[in-house]
Design a protein around this motif. Sequence first.
Motif, PDB file in Angstrom:
ATOM      1  N   ARG A   1      43.999  51.326  59.566  1.00 42.19           N
ATOM      2  CA  ARG A   1      45.218  51.285  58.752  1.00 42.19           C
ATOM      3  C   ARG A   1      46.496  51.453  59.556  1.00 42.19           C
ATOM      4  O   ARG A   1      47.527  50.863  59.224  1.00 42.19           O
ATOM      5  CB  ARG A   1      45.162  52.365  57.675  1.00 42.19           C
TER       6      ARG A   1
ATOM      7  N   TRP B   1      57.822  56.097  54.027  1.00 43.85           N
ATOM      8  CA  TRP B   1      57.038  55.400  53.000  1.00 43.85           C
ATOM      9  C   TRP B   1      57.862  54.425  52.155  1.00 43.85           C
ATOM     10  O   TRP B   1      57.330  53.821  51.233  1.00 43.85           O
ATOM     11  CB  TRP B   1      56.362  56.419  52.076  1.00 43.85           C
TER      12      TRP B   1
ATOM     13  N   TYR C   1      57.088  60.765  48.048  1.00 42.81           N
ATOM     14  CA  TYR C   1      55.682  60.391  48.216  1.00 42.81           C
ATOM     15  C   TYR C   1      54.965  61.548  48.883  1.00 42.81           C
ATOM     16  O   TYR C   1      55.388  62.029  49.937  1.00 42.81           O
ATOM     17  CB  TYR C   1      55.586  59.136  49.087  1.00 42.81           C
TER      18      TYR C   1
ATOM     19  N   SER D   1      48.535  62.025  52.089  1.00 40.30           N
ATOM     20  CA  SER D   1      47.288  62.697  52.441  1.00 40.30           C
ATOM     21  C   SER D   1      47.361  63.081  53.923  1.00 40.30           C
ATOM     22  O   SER D   1      48.173  62.526  54.673  1.00 40.30           O
ATOM     23  CB  SER D   1      46.098  61.757  52.206  1.00 40.30           C
TER      24      SER D   1
ATOM     25  N   GLU E   1      47.134  60.016  56.044  1.00 37.18           N
ATOM     26  CA  GLU E   1      48.371  59.230  56.068  1.00 37.18           C
ATOM     27  C   GLU E   1      49.425  59.901  56.949  1.00 37.18           C
ATOM     28  O   GLU E   1      50.116  59.228  57.722  1.00 37.18           O
ATOM     29  CB  GLU E   1      48.901  59.056  54.646  1.00 37.18           C
TER      30      GLU E   1
ATOM     31  N   ARG F   1      52.017  63.853  41.372  1.00 40.72           N
ATOM     32  CA  ARG F   1      51.934  63.559  42.805  1.00 40.72           C
ATOM     33  C   ARG F   1      50.763  64.301  43.454  1.00 40.72           C
ATOM     34  O   ARG F   1      50.126  63.792  44.361  1.00 40.72           O
ATOM     35  CB  ARG F   1      53.247  63.892  43.492  1.00 40.72           C
TER      36      ARG F   1
ATOM     37  N   ASP G   1      47.695  62.413  42.441  1.00 48.15           N
ATOM     38  CA  ASP G   1      47.613  61.164  43.196  1.00 48.15           C
ATOM     39  C   ASP G   1      47.126  61.395  44.632  1.00 48.15           C
ATOM     40  O   ASP G   1      46.302  60.634  45.131  1.00 48.15           O
ATOM     41  CB  ASP G   1      48.977  60.459  43.234  1.00 48.15           C
ATOM     42  N   VAL G   2      47.633  62.421  45.294  1.00 49.28           N
ATOM     43  CA  VAL G   2      47.224  62.660  46.680  1.00 49.28           C
ATOM     44  C   VAL G   2      45.759  63.111  46.734  1.00 49.28           C
ATOM     45  O   VAL G   2      45.019  62.723  47.641  1.00 49.28           O
ATOM     46  CB  VAL G   2      48.172  63.631  47.426  1.00 49.28           C
TER      47      VAL G   2
ATOM     48  N   ARG H   1      43.754  59.920  46.463  1.00 51.92           N
ATOM     49  CA  ARG H   1      43.768  59.163  47.720  1.00 51.92           C
ATOM     50  C   ARG H   1      42.884  59.829  48.768  1.00 51.92           C
ATOM     51  O   ARG H   1      42.174  59.146  49.511  1.00 51.92           O
ATOM     52  CB  ARG H   1      45.200  59.008  48.252  1.00 51.92           C
TER      53      ARG H   1
ATOM     54  N   SER I   1      39.362  58.876  48.117  1.00 53.66           N
ATOM     55  CA  SER I   1      39.091  57.496  48.519  1.00 53.66           C
ATOM     56  C   SER I   1      39.014  57.355  50.041  1.00 53.66           C
ATOM     57  O   SER I   1      38.399  56.419  50.544  1.00 53.66           O
ATOM     58  CB  SER I   1      40.150  56.546  47.949  1.00 53.66           C
ATOM     59  N   GLU I   2      39.600  58.296  50.763  1.00 54.74           N
ATOM     60  CA  GLU I   2      39.549  58.301  52.236  1.00 54.74           C
ATOM     61  C   GLU I   2      38.342  59.083  52.762  1.00 54.74           C
ATOM     62  O   GLU I   2      38.172  59.230  53.959  1.00 54.74           O
ATOM     63  CB  GLU I   2      40.835  58.919  52.800  1.00 54.74           C
TER      64      GLU I   2
END
Length: 195
Positions: A8, A56, A61, A64, A67, A178, A181-182, A185, A188-189
Amino acid sequence: MQRLASERFGNQAGDMVGAWRRLIDESRDIPEADQLTRVNHFFNRSIQFDDDIVVWQQQDYWASPLETLGRQAGDCEDFAIAKYVTLRLLGIPKERLRLIYVRARIGGADSPVSQAHMVLGYFATPTDEPLVLDNLIGDIRPAARRPDLFPVFSFNSEGLWVGGAAESSADPTARLSRWRDVLARMRSEGLELTQ
């Protein structure tokens, strides 16, 4: 995660995730105080502060750890989240850690200028004064030695506390989109914080 970071964000990002993994491996069996110091130092040294709009292209934002390490940049929430996750991975119970949203007086306790800021608090026991891990100040200090910070609310994986409340007032994933959401993510990582 290292491969994902490289794909990424490039090879340097993969190297940063590798350094993070080594930090975790080398810090597992040391006292909690030393874990706090190592983790605080690692992120304060490795990540450059920059605003979300630059990193970002968004106003606010919450990144993670992958990120943040991938971009090697982030704002105060990104530092606090990365430190929180790392300390949880080292086995520090969630009850001892809270992300704390504060108003920070820029330039010191007597400054008229304040802005929103986030730090990580470590509570040795639930009623102890927290130690503050911050990207603005390199050393870890008790909250009483941070008169420039005014807590608004705090949260972790299990609760949300407003003001000086002793009991959680809400589920943080229900109230903080937020944060929700983190966490999604991170899952998912390949990174999920266990209870």
